[in-house]
Write an enzyme that holds these catalytic residues in place. Structure first.
Site, PDB file in Angstrom:
ATOM      1  CB  SER A 124      -0.859  -0.024   1.267  1.00  0.00           C
ATOM      2  OG  SER A 124      -1.451   1.241   1.483  1.00  0.00           O
ATOM      3  CE1 TYR A 148      -4.106  -2.805   5.566  1.00  0.00           C
ATOM      4  CE2 TYR A 148      -3.385  -0.560   5.117  1.00  0.00           C
ATOM      5  CZ  TYR A 148      -3.772  -1.809   4.665  1.00  0.00           C
ATOM      6  OH  TYR A 148      -3.803  -2.072   3.312  1.00  0.00           O
ATOM      7  CE  LYS A 152      -1.523  -4.451   3.421  1.00  0.00           C
ATOM      8  NZ  LYS A 152      -1.838  -5.785   2.908  1.00  0.00           N
TER       9      LYS A 152
HETATM   10  P1  NAD Z   1     -10.966  -7.117   0.954  1.00  0.00           P
HETATM   11  O1  NAD Z   1     -11.213  -7.136   2.406  1.00  0.00           O
HETATM   12  O2  NAD Z   1     -12.116  -6.904   0.038  1.00  0.00           O
HETATM   13  O3  NAD Z   1     -10.227  -8.470   0.505  1.00  0.00           O
HETATM   14  C1  NAD Z   1      -9.390  -9.190   1.357  1.00  0.00           C
HETATM   15  C2  NAD Z   1      -9.826 -10.650   1.297  1.00  0.00           C
HETATM   16  O4  NAD Z   1      -8.959 -11.422   2.114  1.00  0.00           O
HETATM   17  C3  NAD Z   1     -11.237 -10.849   1.831  1.00  0.00           C
HETATM   18  O5  NAD Z   1     -11.947 -11.668   0.929  1.00  0.00           O
HETATM   19  C4  NAD Z   1     -11.030 -11.554   3.170  1.00  0.00           C
HETATM   20  O6  NAD Z   1     -12.093 -12.421   3.468  1.00  0.00           O
HETATM   21  C5  NAD Z   1      -9.733 -12.293   2.924  1.00  0.00           C
HETATM   22  N1  NAD Z   1      -8.918 -12.579   4.106  1.00  0.00           N
HETATM   23  C6  NAD Z   1      -8.459 -11.718   5.050  1.00  0.00           C
HETATM   24  N2  NAD Z   1      -7.705 -12.383   5.952  1.00  0.00           N
HETATM   25  C7  NAD Z   1      -7.663 -13.672   5.553  1.00  0.00           C
HETATM   26  C8  NAD Z   1      -7.037 -14.841   6.040  1.00  0.00           C
HETATM   27  N3  NAD Z   1      -6.303 -14.825   7.148  1.00  0.00           N
HETATM   28  N4  NAD Z   1      -7.190 -15.998   5.369  1.00  0.00           N
HETATM   29  C9  NAD Z   1      -7.947 -16.040   4.232  1.00  0.00           C
HETATM   30  N5  NAD Z   1      -8.568 -14.973   3.729  1.00  0.00           N
HETATM   31  C10 NAD Z   1      -8.435 -13.807   4.378  1.00  0.00           C
HETATM   32  O7  NAD Z   1      -9.832  -6.027   0.686  1.00  0.00           O
HETATM   33  P2  NAD Z   1      -9.269  -5.459  -0.680  1.00  0.00           P
HETATM   34  O8  NAD Z   1      -9.630  -4.029  -0.755  1.00  0.00           O
HETATM   35  O9  NAD Z   1      -9.584  -6.372  -1.797  1.00  0.00           O
HETATM   36  O10 NAD Z   1      -7.714  -5.515  -0.365  1.00  0.00           O
HETATM   37  C11 NAD Z   1      -6.908  -6.603  -0.748  1.00  0.00           C
HETATM   38  C12 NAD Z   1      -5.499  -6.388  -0.239  1.00  0.00           C
HETATM   39  O11 NAD Z   1      -5.008  -5.161  -0.752  1.00  0.00           O
HETATM   40  C13 NAD Z   1      -5.392  -6.268   1.285  1.00  0.00           C
HETATM   41  O12 NAD Z   1      -4.217  -6.905   1.709  1.00  0.00           O
HETATM   42  C14 NAD Z   1      -5.304  -4.773   1.522  1.00  0.00           C
HETATM   43  O13 NAD Z   1      -4.602  -4.474   2.691  1.00  0.00           O
HETATM   44  C15 NAD Z   1      -4.524  -4.337   0.290  1.00  0.00           C
HETATM   45  N6  NAD Z   1      -4.776  -2.924  -0.057  1.00  0.00           N
HETATM   46  C16 NAD Z   1      -6.054  -2.481  -0.224  1.00  0.00           C
HETATM   47  C17 NAD Z   1      -6.295  -1.153  -0.525  1.00  0.00           C
HETATM   48  C18 NAD Z   1      -7.688  -0.618  -0.660  1.00  0.00           C
HETATM   49  O14 NAD Z   1      -7.876   0.592  -0.542  1.00  0.00           O
HETATM   50  N7  NAD Z   1      -8.696  -1.445  -0.934  1.00  0.00           N
HETATM   51  C19 NAD Z   1      -5.208  -0.285  -0.688  1.00  0.00           C
HETATM   52  C20 NAD Z   1      -3.915  -0.772  -0.531  1.00  0.00           C
HETATM   53  C21 NAD Z   1      -3.712  -2.103  -0.210  1.00  0.00           C
HETATM   54  C1  WQD Z   2      -9.763   9.484   0.823  1.00  0.00           C
HETATM   55  C2  WQD Z   2      -9.994  10.964   1.078  1.00  0.00           C
HETATM   56  C3  WQD Z   2     -10.441  11.487   3.368  1.00  0.00           C
HETATM   57  C4  WQD Z   2     -14.249   9.352   3.646  1.00  0.00           C
HETATM   58  C5  WQD Z   2      -7.148   4.502   3.075  1.00  0.00           C
HETATM   59  C6  WQD Z   2      -6.017   3.842   3.825  1.00  0.00           C
HETATM   60  C7  WQD Z   2      -4.938   3.434   2.862  1.00  0.00           C
HETATM   61  C8  WQD Z   2      -5.507   2.588   1.723  1.00  0.00           C
HETATM   62  C9  WQD Z   2      -6.724   3.186   1.108  1.00  0.00           C
HETATM   63  C10 WQD Z   2      -5.195   0.321   2.278  1.00  0.00           C
HETATM   64  C11 WQD Z   2      -9.314  11.484   2.344  1.00  0.00           C
HETATM   65  C12 WQD Z   2     -11.648  11.790   2.530  1.00  0.00           C
HETATM   66  C13 WQD Z   2     -13.061   9.887   3.195  1.00  0.00           C
HETATM   67  C14 WQD Z   2     -15.328  10.218   3.973  1.00  0.00           C
HETATM   68  C15 WQD Z   2     -13.946  12.085   3.349  1.00  0.00           C
HETATM   69  N1  WQD Z   2      -5.927   1.314   2.169  1.00  0.00           N
HETATM   70  N2  WQD Z   2     -12.906  11.233   3.045  1.00  0.00           N
HETATM   71  N3  WQD Z   2     -15.131  11.566   3.805  1.00  0.00           N
HETATM   72  O1  WQD Z   2      -7.502   7.494   3.785  1.00  0.00           O
HETATM   73  O2  WQD Z   2      -6.529   7.874   1.472  1.00  0.00           O
HETATM   74  O3  WQD Z   2      -6.618   5.628   2.397  1.00  0.00           O
HETATM   75  O4  WQD Z   2      -7.661   3.585   2.112  1.00  0.00           O
HETATM   76  O5  WQD Z   2      -4.010   0.227   2.156  1.00  0.00           O
HETATM   77  O6  WQD Z   2      -3.985   2.752   3.588  1.00  0.00           O
HETATM   78  O7  WQD Z   2      -5.506   4.752   4.768  1.00  0.00           O
HETATM   79  O8  WQD Z   2      -8.707   6.668   1.700  1.00  0.00           O
HETATM   80  O9  WQD Z   2     -11.025   6.672   0.902  1.00  0.00           O
HETATM   81  O10 WQD Z   2     -10.595   6.747   3.389  1.00  0.00           O
HETATM   82  O11 WQD Z   2     -10.070   8.761   2.011  1.00  0.00           O
HETATM   83  O12 WQD Z   2     -13.827  13.302   3.218  1.00  0.00           O
HETATM   84  O13 WQD Z   2     -16.396   9.796   4.418  1.00  0.00           O
HETATM   85  O14 WQD Z   2     -11.402  11.160   1.291  1.00  0.00           O
HETATM   86  O15 WQD Z   2     -10.282  12.435   4.381  1.00  0.00           O
HETATM   87  O16 WQD Z   2      -8.903  12.796   2.078  1.00  0.00           O
HETATM   88  P1  WQD Z   2      -7.307   7.034   2.411  1.00  0.00           P
HETATM   89  P2  WQD Z   2     -10.170   7.142   2.029  1.00  0.00           P
END
Ligand code: NAD
Ligand code: WQD
Length: 337
Positions: A124, A148, A152
């Site tokens: 991330s 969190y 990572k």
């Molecule tokens: P998500 O929660 O939709 O998907 C994660 C999946 O992993 C889910 O289906 C959950 O059931 C499964 N899971 C979690 N722990 C598990 C375990 N111990 N064993 C088996 N399954 C398990 O999330 P996502 O948005 O698809 O994110 C996927 C990955 O990407 C995550 O690692 C998240 O941290 C990373 N990521 C997400 C974002 C974002 O904004 N969505 C941003 C950066 C990184």
């Molecule tokens: C985006 C912008 C908020 C909600 C998070 C995690 C990051 C990554 C993605 C996993 C910001 C604003 C949000 C709302 C708002 N996940 N906002 N009202 O915080 O950039 O990232 O998700 O790795 O690690 O920190 O994403 O979508 O929460 O926010 O004004 O109800 O929207 O303040 O500026 P963020 P977000």
């Protein structure tokens, strides 16, 4: 290739399974469904007309992962199986560290035992902390301020250390920026449980009438209009980036780190207005105080992935807004039918 997709039933995982299948790969999913529904996989199979082998397992459980590797030939692993709610990670640090770090360790352990040496990891942009923008892969990582983010950083470190002593291993650390959007069919998308933390799912729930008004967290940041700026990336572009990274791992050994973003910053209000315009809707909002832990502005330097993977995010913010709404409109209760 035959790919084990850990966390494949989730938001990014399900879209990646679809793109993998369409690219001719075979997919085995391991997911304990702690934040997803098996319905997502059923729909991916419907959309592609191709099968997914599903193991309902927790990938922190070594015996369960071992069984998959004994039963299936696997060429590589994509690890999406993480818990991802930043605020919750502060409340439940042990659960987050355990799940997100032990899952990485367990996969490494079992892969090593079975001679599987291609690992794609969901990292991330949060690992950069409050660095100078744009974020570049070569930057020294700064503290992330929440468990969190630390999981990572730790998983990246573990995989880097493993690759350093396993000359046959190739690892891709993919640092995602802010994934939004959905498959254009509207059949798969993001299905948050409870009140969404992230901006786009909140916006779509306001649009559908499920929530009354959006709260904009702060308009006094030193940004274009005072609201927070992020690099929103379409989940289909992100999914395609994984397939390119996986293919790259067949050519190169060692650790490869890539930002997956568009390289462009968009403010909260710009996103809201783009959503209104793309979907001909009004999103009522209130300006509220800043949210604790938020950074004013960040976006990717996305040039390394373009240079080395030949991958570049192609979809626009309008595409993201249209596809997010299309999914929400067709599935007001998510996968709960
Ligand atoms: P998500 O929660 O939709 O998907 C994660 C999946 O992993 C889910 O289906 C959950 O059931 C499964 N899971 C979690 N722990 C598990 C375990 N111990 N064993 C088996 N399954 C398990 O999330 P996502 O948005 O698809 O994110 C996927 C990955 O990407 C995550 O690692 C998240 O941290 C990373 N990521 C997400 C974002 C974002 O904004 N969505 C941003 C950066 C990184
Ligand atoms: C985006 C912008 C908020 C909600 C998070 C995690 C990051 C990554 C993605 C996993 C910001 C604003 C949000 C709302 C708002 N996940 N906002 N009202 O915080 O950039 O990232 O998700 O790795 O690690 O920190 O994403 O979508 O929460 O926010 O004004 O109800 O929207 O303040 O500026 P963020 P977000």
């Amino acid at each position: 290739m035959r790919i084990l997709v850990a966390g494949g039933a989730g938001y990014i995982g399900s879209h990646t399974c679809l793109v993998l299948l369409e690219a001719g790969h075979e997919v085995i999913v391991a997911d304990n469904l702690c934040n997803s529904k098996e319905e997502s996989l059923r729909r991916v199979q419907q959309l592609t007309g191709k099968p997914i082998l599903f193991y309902p397992v927790d990938v922190t459980e070594e015996a369960a992962v071992e069984k998959i590797f004994q039963e299936q030939h696997i060429d590589g692993v994509i690890h999406f199986a993480g818990l991802k709610a930043v605020g919750e990670s502060v409340e439940q640090p042990v659960r987050y560290y355990y799940n997100n770090v032990v899952s990485t360790l367990t996969l490494c352990k079992v892969m090593k035992r079975h001679g599987v040496n291609k690992f794609v990891f969901s990292s991330s942009a949060t690992v950069y902390g409050e660095n100078a923008i744009p974020f570049v892969e070569t930057m020294q990582l700064l503290p992330t301020t929440n468990p969190y983010g630390e999981t990572k950083v730790m998983s990246e470190r573990i995989l880097t250390d493993v690759a350093a002593v396993e000359p046959d291993w190739s690892v891709a650390l993919l640092r995602y920026f802010n994934p939004i959007g959905a498959h254009p069919s509207g059949r798969i998308g993001e299905d948050p449980q409870g009140i969404p933390n992230n901006l786009m799912p909140y916006v779509t729930q306001v649009a559908s009438g499920k929530r009354e008004r959006l709260r904009v967290w702060g308009n006094d940041y030193p940004t274009v209009d005072g609201t927070g700026v992020r690099d929103y990336i379409h989940v289909m572009d992100l999914a395609e980036g994984h397939v390119r990274a996986l293919e790259k791992l067949c050519e190169e050994k060692g650790v490869l780190v890539y930002n997956l973003g568009t390289g462009h910053g968009v403010s909260v209000l710009q996103l809201v207005h783009a959503f209104e315009k793309a979907n001909d809707l009004t999103i009522p909002y209130d300006i509220c105080p800043r949210r604790a832990g938020d950074i004013a502005e960040f976006y990717a330097d996305a040039s390394k992935a373009e240079r080395e993977l030949g991958w570049k995010a192609a979809r626009t913010i309008e595409d993201m807004c249209r596809d997010s709404w299309n999914w929400q409109r067709q599935n007001p209760q998510g996968y709960e039918v």
